[in-house]
Motif scaffolding. Structure first.
Motif, PDB file in Angstrom:
ATOM      1  N   GLY A 194      34.492  35.579  42.334  1.00 21.21           N
ATOM      2  CA  GLY A 194      35.524  34.541  42.281  1.00 21.21           C
ATOM      3  C   GLY A 194      36.556  34.699  43.390  1.00 21.21           C
ATOM      4  N   GLY A 195      36.153  35.381  44.450  1.00 17.20           N
ATOM      5  CA  GLY A 195      37.087  35.588  45.573  1.00 17.20           C
ATOM      6  C   GLY A 195      37.629  37.007  45.648  1.00 17.20           C
ATOM      7  N   ALA A 196      37.289  37.834  44.636  1.00 17.18           N
ATOM      8  CA  ALA A 196      37.942  39.144  44.528  1.00 17.18           C
ATOM      9  C   ALA A 196      37.737  40.009  45.774  1.00 17.18           C
ATOM     10  CB  ALA A 196      37.443  39.862  43.275  1.00 17.18           C
ATOM     11  N   ALA A 197      36.482  40.204  46.162  1.00 16.19           N
ATOM     12  CA  ALA A 197      36.226  41.112  47.283  1.00 16.19           C
ATOM     13  C   ALA A 197      36.844  40.574  48.574  1.00 16.19           C
ATOM     14  CB  ALA A 197      34.720  41.318  47.450  1.00 16.19           C
ATOM     15  N   PRO A 208      35.494  20.490  37.786  1.00 18.00           N
ATOM     16  CA  PRO A 208      36.843  20.246  37.258  1.00 18.00           C
ATOM     17  C   PRO A 208      37.092  21.101  36.027  1.00 18.00           C
ATOM     18  CG  PRO A 208      35.368  18.479  36.570  1.00 18.00           C
ATOM     19  CD  PRO A 208      34.559  19.401  37.463  1.00 18.00           C
ATOM     20  N   GLY A 209      38.357  21.337  35.716  1.00 17.35           N
ATOM     21  CA  GLY A 209      38.701  22.099  34.516  1.00 17.35           C
ATOM     22  C   GLY A 209      39.971  22.897  34.731  1.00 17.35           C
ATOM     23  N   LEU A 210      40.418  23.538  33.659  1.00 13.99           N
ATOM     24  CA  LEU A 210      41.592  24.415  33.709  1.00 13.99           C
ATOM     25  C   LEU A 210      41.089  25.847  33.708  1.00 13.99           C
ATOM     26  CD1 LEU A 210      44.691  24.720  33.638  1.00 13.99           C
ATOM     27  CD2 LEU A 210      44.528  24.715  31.130  1.00 13.99           C
ATOM     28  N   TYR A 211      41.419  26.576  34.755  1.00 14.40           N
ATOM     29  CA  TYR A 211      40.831  27.902  34.965  1.00 14.40           C
ATOM     30  C   TYR A 211      41.902  28.992  35.074  1.00 14.40           C
ATOM     31  CZ  TYR A 211      36.613  25.237  36.069  1.00 14.40           C
ATOM     32  OH  TYR A 211      35.540  24.394  36.008  1.00 14.40           O
ATOM     33  N   VAL A 212      41.549  30.158  34.559  1.00 12.52           N
ATOM     34  CA  VAL A 212      42.384  31.340  34.724  1.00 12.52           C
ATOM     35  C   VAL A 212      42.099  31.956  36.090  1.00 12.52           C
ATOM     36  CG1 VAL A 212      42.652  33.753  33.922  1.00 12.52           C
ATOM     37  CG2 VAL A 212      42.601  31.868  32.261  1.00 12.52           C
ATOM     38  N   TYR A 213      43.119  32.505  36.705  1.00 10.43           N
ATOM     39  CA  TYR A 213      42.889  33.439  37.819  1.00 10.43           C
ATOM     40  C   TYR A 213      43.554  34.759  37.465  1.00 10.43           C
ATOM     41  CZ  TYR A 213      47.670  32.365  39.520  1.00 10.43           C
ATOM     42  OH  TYR A 213      49.029  32.200  39.626  1.00 10.43           O
ATOM     43  N   HIS A 214      43.079  35.830  38.042  1.00  9.91           N
ATOM     44  CA  HIS A 214      43.647  37.145  37.730  1.00  9.91           C
ATOM     45  C   HIS A 214      43.331  38.125  38.836  1.00  9.91           C
ATOM     46  CE1 HIS A 214      39.693  38.890  36.656  1.00  9.91           C
ATOM     47  NE2 HIS A 214      39.431  37.685  36.172  1.00  9.91           N
ATOM     48  N   CYS A 215      44.029  39.226  38.847  1.00  3.18           N
ATOM     49  CA  CYS A 215      43.725  40.307  39.773  1.00  3.18           C
ATOM     50  C   CYS A 215      42.494  41.040  39.250  1.00  3.18           C
ATOM     51  CB  CYS A 215      44.909  41.263  39.886  1.00  3.18           C
ATOM     52  SG  CYS A 215      44.660  42.545  41.126  1.00  3.18           S
ATOM     53  N   ALA A 216      41.645  41.465  40.169  1.00  3.10           N
ATOM     54  CA  ALA A 216      40.430  42.169  39.764  1.00  3.10           C
ATOM     55  C   ALA A 216      40.279  43.469  40.544  1.00  3.10           C
ATOM     56  CB  ALA A 216      39.214  41.277  39.938  1.00  3.10           C
ATOM     57  N   THR A 217      41.425  44.074  40.850  1.00  3.15           N
ATOM     58  CA  THR A 217      41.414  45.363  41.534  1.00  3.15           C
ATOM     59  C   THR A 217      41.350  46.463  40.481  1.00  3.15           C
ATOM     60  OG1 THR A 217      42.766  44.439  43.309  1.00  3.15           O
ATOM     61  CG2 THR A 217      42.720  46.839  43.109  1.00  3.15           C
ATOM     62  N   ALA A 218      40.570  47.495  40.741  1.00  2.00           N
ATOM     63  CA  ALA A 218      40.439  48.593  39.785  1.00  2.00           C
ATOM     64  C   ALA A 218      41.743  49.395  39.686  1.00  2.00           C
ATOM     65  CB  ALA A 218      39.304  49.512  40.213  1.00  2.00           C
ATOM     66  N   PRO A 219      42.113  49.853  38.491  1.00  2.00           N
ATOM     67  CA  PRO A 219      41.491  49.516  37.213  1.00  2.00           C
ATOM     68  C   PRO A 219      41.863  48.100  36.777  1.00  2.00           C
ATOM     69  CG  PRO A 219      43.368  50.987  36.899  1.00  2.00           C
ATOM     70  CD  PRO A 219      43.251  50.781  38.369  1.00  2.00           C
ATOM     71  N   VAL A 220      40.865  47.252  36.625  1.00  2.00           N
ATOM     72  CA  VAL A 220      41.084  45.824  36.401  1.00  2.00           C
ATOM     73  C   VAL A 220      41.964  45.575  35.180  1.00  2.00           C
ATOM     74  CG1 VAL A 220      39.958  43.608  35.949  1.00  2.00           C
ATOM     75  CG2 VAL A 220      38.900  45.231  37.510  1.00  2.00           C
ATOM     76  N   GLY A 221      41.646  46.299  34.092  1.00  2.00           N
ATOM     77  CA  GLY A 221      42.419  46.087  32.861  1.00  2.00           C
ATOM     78  C   GLY A 221      43.900  46.335  33.050  1.00  2.00           C
ATOM     79  N   MET A 222      44.215  47.321  33.864  1.00  2.00           N
ATOM     80  CA  MET A 222      45.624  47.656  34.085  1.00  2.00           C
ATOM     81  C   MET A 222      46.321  46.580  34.923  1.00  2.00           C
ATOM     82  SD  MET A 222      47.116  51.155  35.674  1.00  2.00           S
ATOM     83  CE  MET A 222      48.877  51.435  35.824  1.00  2.00           C
ATOM     84  N   HIS A 223      45.625  46.057  35.932  1.00  2.00           N
ATOM     85  CA  HIS A 223      46.244  45.005  36.759  1.00  2.00           C
ATOM     86  C   HIS A 223      46.493  43.743  35.922  1.00  2.00           C
ATOM     87  CE1 HIS A 223      46.011  46.590  41.004  1.00  2.00           C
ATOM     88  NE2 HIS A 223      45.356  47.528  40.313  1.00  2.00           N
ATOM     89  N   ILE A 224      45.522  43.402  35.078  1.00  2.45           N
ATOM     90  CA  ILE A 224      45.720  42.230  34.213  1.00  2.45           C
ATOM     91  C   ILE A 224      46.774  42.557  33.156  1.00  2.45           C
ATOM     92  CG2 ILE A 224      44.619  40.692  32.525  1.00  2.45           C
ATOM     93  CD1 ILE A 224      42.007  41.020  34.075  1.00  2.45           C
ATOM     94  N   GLY A 225      46.673  43.759  32.600  1.00  4.32           N
ATOM     95  CA  GLY A 225      47.618  44.165  31.546  1.00  4.32           C
ATOM     96  C   GLY A 225      49.056  44.240  32.024  1.00  4.32           C
ATOM     97  N   ASN A 226      49.253  44.358  33.332  1.00  2.51           N
ATOM     98  CA  ASN A 226      50.612  44.365  33.872  1.00  2.51           C
ATOM     99  C   ASN A 226      51.093  42.969  34.241  1.00  2.51           C
ATOM    100  OD1 ASN A 226      51.087  47.076  33.573  1.00  2.51           O
ATOM    101  ND2 ASN A 226      50.357  47.633  35.615  1.00  2.51           N
TER     102      ASN A 226
END
Ligand code: CU
Length: 496
Positions: free
Chosen positions: A137-140, A159-177
């Protein structure tokens, strides 16, 4: 000036005009006159800089009927911000707030994405947009060190409503922050016109200290792995959509909520108390469900809800996994103004409280906004007390302290309250059941003990004493501490 250049200019001017009009009221871009069915190469598309907005605001609808090249400039920033009163957190953000900035484009647009990572950042970041068709999704392609900018391009195929997020390791921590946001890809025909649009995004947070523990709270990886959040919030903090930050509408208007869920872990049961969604674009796609009470918003997913507001009042938005709403922060407000319609909603209340759990005073532990905060002045106490009131007391005693007839006694102009401040402290400390008389009316209900600390009890009572036409006064933390050390009064002692 040829026709093509003119159109670009019109588009850019209308974007600039629309940008100045946020605040939920939909302000359509002026449409350019000629219908251009351009499907030309990127180099020949008109270039438009994306309008990015901070929640709860949404960019204006796309008024184009042709594809464009949209340039998005977004910066990742790591910032200490408020999680709750007295509680700070080092958020990682897209654009300096949680959730990240809202993007709005049109199906078929080509997007040039420039992701900059602030030189002040400690971590590299990137972006995975669920609207992108392509690896990661563009991460790399967007992996960006502090002080750098990465550029990549994509074409919005769906078309649609989409989430974007950081996907840098550790992914969960980047999203969780807090590294998530929404991008809307409008269908070519556009979305139906509504009066108001807002951006609401849920997220769960994991802190070393428990809910309300004061100070700068670090991320807790162990709780995140166990999926046991201390905070579940809308728009990045407890109370981000409450009080004077509530979203608004007028009776008779149509409201569209773009609802996202960044997770990282929890699925949201999104519900607006006292409203029915006339339409839900299920999971943010094309499928429209009608007459929906609660809609699921997956972690890393979204939904679009639409409804007409028919009566005035405060409508509470919650994650209906309800302890999250009242004890972890997942509660926001939509305030609707306008004339009553007694046919649609009479305002009539029940005669008495139904008490299936028995009449003994119950105890509420870890209540919403149980924030340990030292207040210094009476005015500061009142300000902090107002937040505590809204999350702990408002549901029963109502927004203006008017109470509910035959169920919950009024706190406004209350003879009972003003007569004995220590008695009020005791009720907050220990709860209260059995009949009492307030302003000539008898109430026989249960007030649970609210597990607030001394400061919080002092603040919320000081707020109430200085609000709702009460007689004023101040409760100190020391006074509460003194009462706390005494044995709880027996019911007879606190009868009127
Ligand atoms: Cu990141």
């Amino acid at each position: 000036m040829n026709n093509f250049k003119l159109k670009v200019l019109v588009s850019m001017v209308s974007v600039a005009l629309a940008f100045s009009a946020c605040g939920g009221k939909v302000n359509e871009q002026s449409s350019s006159s000629s219908a251009n069915q351009a499907s030309s190469a990127a180099s020949r598309l008109p270039v438009i800089e994306a309008v990015l907005t901070q929640a709860p605001n949404v960019p204006p609808p796309v008024a184009r009927n042709y594809a464009a090249k949209i340039v998005v400039n977004m910066e990742t920033q790591e910032k200490v911000m408020r999680m709750a009163d007295g509680v700070d957190y080092m958020f990682w953000t897209f654009g300096g707030q949680v959730p990240g900035q809202f993007m709005r484009i049109r199906e078929g647009d080509e997007v040039e994405f420039n992701l900059s990572n602030s030189p002040d950042s400690k971590m590299p970041h990137n972006i995975d947009l669920h609207a992108v068709t392509g690896p990661g999704g563009g991460a790399a392609s967007s992996f960006t060190s502090p002080g750098h900018t990465s550029t990549f391009s994509f074409k919005a195929l769906n078309p649609g409503l989409y989430v974007y997020h950081c996907a840098t390791a550790p992914v969960g921590m980047h999203i969780g922050n807090g590294m998530y946001g929404l991008i809307l890809v409008e269908p070519k025909a556009g979305l139906p016109k509504v009066d108001r649009e807002y951006y609401v995004m849920q997220g769960d947070f994991y802190t070393k200290g428990k809910y309300g523990e004061a100070g700068l709270q670090p991320f807790d990886m162990e709780k995140a792995i166990k999926e046991q959040p201390d905070y579940v919030v809308f728009n990045g903090s407890v109370g981000a959509l409450n009080g004077d930050k509530a979203i608004t509408a007028n009776v008779g208007e149509t409201v569209r909520l773009f609802v996202g869920n960044g997770g990282p872990n929890l699925v949201s049961s999104f519900h607006v108390i006292g409203e029915i969604f006339d339409k839900v674009y299920v999971e943010g796609g094309d499928l429209v469900n009608k007459n929906v009470q609660t809609t699921l918003v997956p972690a890393g997913g979204a939904a679009i809800t639409e409804f007409k507001v028919d009566v005035p009042g405060t409508f509470i938005m919650v994650d209906h996994s309800i302890f999250r709403a009242f004890n972890k922060g997942a509660l926001g407000m939509l305030k609707v103004s306008g004339p009553e319609d007694k046919i649609i909603y009479s305002g009539k209340q029940a005669d008495k409280v139904y008490l299936p759990e028995g009449s003994a005073a119950q105890s509420i532990r870890n209540p919403a906004a149980a924030v340990a905060t030292k207040a210094l002045t009476k005015d500061e106490q009142i300000a902090l007390g107002q937040n505590l009131y809204e999350s702990n007391c408002l549901a029963c005693h109502q927004a203006k302290g008017e109470g509910i007839p035959h169920a919950f006694p009024p706190l406004a102009k209350s003879d009972y309250l003003n007569a004995d401040h220590n008695r009020s402290v005791d009720i907050l400390l220990h709860g209260r059941s059995g009949p009492i008389t307030v302003n000539g009316e008898t109430y026989d209900s249960v007030m649970p003990a609210i597990a607030l600390n001394n400061d919080q009890i002092a603040n919320v009572l000081t707020y109430v004493l200085n609000s709702f036409d009460n007689k004023g006064g101040q409760i100190t933390s020391a006074q509460v501490e003194k009462r706390r050390k005494l044995p709880p009064p027996s019911v007879n002692d606190i009868h009127m």
